[in-house]
Motif scaffolding. Structure first.
Motif, PDB file in Angstrom:
ATOM      1  N   TYR A  83      54.771 -59.780  33.202  1.00  0.00           N
ATOM      2  CA  TYR A  83      54.732 -58.687  34.245  1.00  0.00           C
ATOM      3  C   TYR A  83      56.103 -58.505  34.981  1.00  0.00           C
ATOM      4  O   TYR A  83      56.547 -57.600  34.998  1.00  0.00           O
ATOM      5  N   VAL A  84      56.542 -59.638  35.367  1.00  0.00           N
ATOM      6  CA  VAL A  84      57.749 -59.601  36.329  1.00  0.00           C
ATOM      7  C   VAL A  84      58.765 -59.250  35.407  1.00  0.00           C
ATOM      8  O   VAL A  84      59.789 -58.417  35.724  1.00  0.00           O
ATOM      9  N   THR A  85      58.934 -59.723  34.139  1.00  0.00           N
ATOM     10  CA  THR A  85      59.853 -59.310  33.042  1.00  0.00           C
ATOM     11  C   THR A  85      59.821 -57.912  32.749  1.00  0.00           C
ATOM     12  O   THR A  85      60.964 -57.174  32.610  1.00  0.00           O
ATOM     13  N   ASN A  86      58.683 -57.393  32.617  1.00  0.00           N
ATOM     14  CA  ASN A  86      58.537 -55.959  32.410  1.00  0.00           C
ATOM     15  C   ASN A  86      58.614 -54.982  33.452  1.00  0.00           C
ATOM     16  O   ASN A  86      59.181 -53.629  33.324  1.00  0.00           O
ATOM     17  N   HIS A  87      58.598 -55.340  34.727  1.00  0.00           N
ATOM     18  CA  HIS A  87      58.498 -54.455  35.927  1.00  0.00           C
ATOM     19  C   HIS A  87      59.831 -54.686  36.743  1.00  0.00           C
ATOM     20  O   HIS A  87      60.093 -54.004  37.709  1.00  0.00           O
ATOM     21  N   TYR A  88      60.493 -55.812  36.638  1.00  0.00           N
ATOM     22  CA  TYR A  88      62.029 -55.973  37.365  1.00  0.00           C
ATOM     23  C   TYR A  88      62.951 -56.091  36.382  1.00  0.00           C
ATOM     24  O   TYR A  88      62.706 -57.033  35.417  1.00  0.00           O
ATOM     25  N   SER A  89      63.866 -55.620  36.734  1.00  0.00           N
ATOM     26  CA  SER A  89      65.076 -55.843  35.783  1.00  0.00           C
ATOM     27  C   SER A  89      65.586 -57.099  36.081  1.00  0.00           C
ATOM     28  O   SER A  89      65.523 -57.767  36.947  1.00  0.00           O
ATOM     29  N   ASP A  90      66.275 -57.454  34.715  1.00  0.00           N
ATOM     30  CA  ASP A  90      67.246 -58.871  34.868  1.00  0.00           C
ATOM     31  C   ASP A  90      68.108 -58.938  36.124  1.00  0.00           C
ATOM     32  O   ASP A  90      68.222 -60.056  36.543  1.00  0.00           O
ATOM     33  N   ALA A  91      68.902 -57.972  36.381  1.00  0.00           N
ATOM     34  CA  ALA A  91      69.785 -57.960  37.439  1.00  0.00           C
ATOM     35  C   ALA A  91      69.263 -58.252  38.607  1.00  0.00           C
ATOM     36  O   ALA A  91      69.828 -58.881  39.385  1.00  0.00           O
ATOM     37  N   ILE A  92      68.047 -57.751  38.885  1.00  0.00           N
ATOM     38  CA  ILE A  92      67.453 -57.952  40.119  1.00  0.00           C
ATOM     39  C   ILE A  92      66.871 -59.271  40.289  1.00  0.00           C
ATOM     40  O   ILE A  92      67.280 -60.169  41.276  1.00  0.00           O
ATOM     41  N   PHE A 113      62.227 -69.716  38.263  1.00  0.00           N
ATOM     42  CA  PHE A 113      63.172 -68.884  37.551  1.00  0.00           C
ATOM     43  C   PHE A 113      63.321 -69.368  36.032  1.00  0.00           C
ATOM     44  O   PHE A 113      63.584 -68.753  35.159  1.00  0.00           O
ATOM     45  N   ILE A 114      63.328 -70.843  36.150  1.00  0.00           N
ATOM     46  CA  ILE A 114      63.279 -71.348  34.603  1.00  0.00           C
ATOM     47  C   ILE A 114      62.275 -70.994  33.775  1.00  0.00           C
ATOM     48  O   ILE A 114      62.235 -70.819  32.742  1.00  0.00           O
ATOM     49  N   ALA A 115      60.715 -70.913  34.566  1.00  0.00           N
ATOM     50  CA  ALA A 115      59.805 -70.491  33.852  1.00  0.00           C
ATOM     51  C   ALA A 115      59.857 -68.999  33.551  1.00  0.00           C
ATOM     52  O   ALA A 115      59.466 -68.729  32.588  1.00  0.00           O
ATOM     53  N   TRP A 116      60.682 -68.369  34.224  1.00  0.00           N
ATOM     54  CA  TRP A 116      60.610 -66.707  33.845  1.00  0.00           C
ATOM     55  C   TRP A 116      61.541 -66.702  32.755  1.00  0.00           C
ATOM     56  O   TRP A 116      61.609 -66.058  31.899  1.00  0.00           O
ATOM     57  N   SER A 117      62.647 -67.384  32.599  1.00  0.00           N
ATOM     58  CA  SER A 117      63.706 -67.327  31.652  1.00  0.00           C
ATOM     59  C   SER A 117      63.010 -67.489  30.227  1.00  0.00           C
ATOM     60  O   SER A 117      63.589 -67.125  29.290  1.00  0.00           O
ATOM     61  N   ASP A 118      61.787 -68.377  30.305  1.00  0.00           N
ATOM     62  CA  ASP A 118      61.024 -68.719  28.943  1.00  0.00           C
ATOM     63  C   ASP A 118      60.600 -67.454  28.570  1.00  0.00           C
ATOM     64  O   ASP A 118      60.474 -67.366  27.162  1.00  0.00           O
ATOM     65  N   LYS A 119      60.158 -66.493  29.305  1.00  0.00           N
ATOM     66  CA  LYS A 119      59.584 -65.186  28.711  1.00  0.00           C
ATOM     67  C   LYS A 119      60.596 -64.061  28.450  1.00  0.00           C
ATOM     68  O   LYS A 119      60.367 -62.954  27.791  1.00  0.00           O
ATOM     69  N   ALA A 120      62.112 -64.467  28.349  1.00  0.00           N
ATOM     70  CA  ALA A 120      62.901 -63.466  28.099  1.00  0.00           C
ATOM     71  C   ALA A 120      63.189 -63.461  26.750  1.00  0.00           C
ATOM     72  O   ALA A 120      62.747 -64.377  25.863  1.00  0.00           O
TER      73      ALA A 120
END
Length: 205
Positions: A63-72, A92-99
């Protein structure tokens, strides 16, 4: 009679060991490790609990990946790493796994953390020119600054590798005007921390 280089080297290492033992560095390191382990284990336990009993972590991160830009996301992380490390990097490390390219994003986070530390270093350096602020932080960060003066590079290594806000260590290094070149070198261990933590976190989320 010529001295044996190996014995001379051993003697220097022994003196170094005695110095760190005498000044309490090993006790500080042990205490830091004891403080570091519980937050890591608690974070992992909470992550597992939330993932299995509350909400799917994968869905949240997607959801975060789809609704917030990488830049933000990168900007928020950089601001946090530059200003006292307010948000745990593990999120943020967990977030990067979904990139789309996890390793590239993880490396980007590690680089931003490293650069955020440099910003903190210069903040600490600039603080010394503002007497009132300098005096306030000397009181609030007195223990950290005292330890940085004693142990220098070793404390920067600890700050780079362990869950101690790297920004605080960097500010202290800037305040005591620790050699910038040495700071940059020791700070590179920040990359090691991110890759090691990613090994664990990528397998959980």
């Amino acid at each position: 009679m010529k001295s044996n280089p190996k014995s001379a080297k051993k003697s220097r290492l022994q003196l170094l060991h005695q110095y760190y033992n005498y000044t309490g560095f090993y006790k500080f390191l042990g205490a830091s490790l004891k403080k570091a382990l519980p937050p890591i284990l608690i974070f992992i336990a909470i992550l597992v609990f939330v993932n299995y009993f509350v909400i799917n972590i994968n869905d949240v991160l997607i959801y975060v990946t789809n609704h917030y830009s990488d830049a933000i996301v990168f900007s928020v992380f950089f601001a946090s790493e530059s200003l006292l490390g307010l948000i745990p990097p593990e999120i943020f490390i967990a977030w990067s796994d979904k990139a789309a390219e996890p390793i590239l994003y993880l490396s980007g986070l590690a680089l931003l953390s490293y650069l955020g530390g440099i910003v903190s270093y210069f903040i600490g350096n600039a603080i010394t020119k503002i007497p009132a602020v300098h005096e306030y932080l000397e009181v609030k960060m007195s223990k950290h600054i005292k330890n940085t003066r004693k142990w220098g590079g070793f404390l920067i290594i600890v700050g780079a590798l362990l869950p101690i806000p790297f920004s605080i260590t960097s500010i202290a290094a800037g305040m005591i005007q620790y050699p910038f070149g040495s700071y940059l070198l020791f700070g590179l261990l920040r990359f090691v921390r991110f890759y090691l933590y990613a090994l664990a976190i990528f397998n959980l989320v």
